[in-house]
Design an enzyme around this catalytic site. Sequence first.
Site, PDB file in Angstrom:
ATOM      1  N   GLU A 205      66.488  69.912  93.423  1.00 26.61           N
ATOM      2  CA  GLU A 205      67.350  69.316  92.392  1.00 26.61           C
ATOM      3  C   GLU A 205      68.009  68.023  92.879  1.00 26.61           C
ATOM      4  O   GLU A 205      68.137  67.056  92.115  1.00 26.61           O
ATOM      5  CB  GLU A 205      68.412  70.322  91.948  1.00 26.61           C
ATOM      6  CG  GLU A 205      67.857  71.541  91.238  1.00 26.61           C
ATOM      7  CD  GLU A 205      66.988  71.176  90.044  1.00 26.61           C
ATOM      8  OE1 GLU A 205      67.213  70.117  89.427  1.00 26.61           O
ATOM      9  OE2 GLU A 205      66.048  71.935  89.742  1.00 26.61           O
TER      10      GLU A 205
ATOM     11  N   HIS B 107      65.692  65.137  92.511  1.00 32.34           N
ATOM     12  CA  HIS B 107      65.629  64.606  91.145  1.00 32.34           C
ATOM     13  C   HIS B 107      66.690  63.516  90.969  1.00 32.34           C
ATOM     14  O   HIS B 107      66.444  62.490  90.341  1.00 32.34           O
ATOM     15  CB  HIS B 107      65.874  65.721  90.126  1.00 32.34           C
ATOM     16  CG  HIS B 107      64.650  66.502  89.773  1.00 32.34           C
ATOM     17  ND1 HIS B 107      63.442  65.915  89.483  1.00 32.34           N
ATOM     18  CD2 HIS B 107      64.454  67.844  89.638  1.00 32.34           C
ATOM     19  CE1 HIS B 107      62.562  66.851  89.194  1.00 32.34           C
ATOM     20  NE2 HIS B 107      63.143  68.031  89.292  1.00 32.34           N
TER      21      HIS B 107
END
Length: 291
Positions: free
Chosen positions: A139, A142
């Site tokens: 994450e 990202h």
Amino acid sequence: MHNHHNGLKTALLLGSMVGLLLLIGGSLSVATGSRIFIIIFGLISLGSVAYSYWNSDKLALRSMNAYPVSREEVPVLYDIVQELSSRAGKPMPRLYVAPTDTPNAFATGRNPDNAAVCCTEGILQLLDEREMRGVLGHELMHVYNRDILTSSVAAGIASIIGTVAQFASFGSFSNSRENRGGGFGTLIIALLAPMITGMMQMAISRTREYDADHDGAQLTNDPLALASALYKLEHGISRYPMDPDNPRVQTTAAMMIANPFGSLANLGSTHPPTQARIARLEEQARAMGQF
């Protein structure tokens, strides 16, 4: 971390989607004899991009009813994110938890200085600390790869295209008797536009997930941790899938680490097949001498 040309992907995706929106406007202009639609849909597309860019974090967190958490509330989660952020030399994002049993996680925000990572209550219960580290590395990448801009803005434009295409399909019927060619052409474009938009989102989203898997595994130096997490997530989501008809969740779904709707066909999913992701991570582990 590798340069996956995310800026180029963003430009191609957004340019194609805005172009499609203008094409619908142009076809309506031909069918109705008025150029106002090109201007209207051009302004709509620009407004959609701007709004989605500045409010991506608020929109995504609100759609999941997520609440902010502190170190005292989720010490393991906080410590992992703080460590990985420091290792990457980036600011630590805000942390949120979404009140759902569906195990999942996503990152949102327009840049590393304005980012948030959200985990569901389900994923915090399902995964162990090592697996959570793998998920959080994914994450964070990202955020650092600027993928949030791609997915957030694309979702905003896709929503506008769907609305405009629906309007265009109704408009084409009313003009078909006076301008059969223009009305029919507008109808075809309106019917194909949502499908084309979905394919654009799917192609970019799948590549984005593979990139984040690879770079996240490099950040944690543990590809097999993420592979194990993905295996558990696929089975956990099959037990507690989210409602695919919930419009609040639909746009956020593409941001999540795993398809939140359970046993949907991989062909139409914004996420790559889990087994393919695991195979790539295992190959990465072999290259690192870990498997």
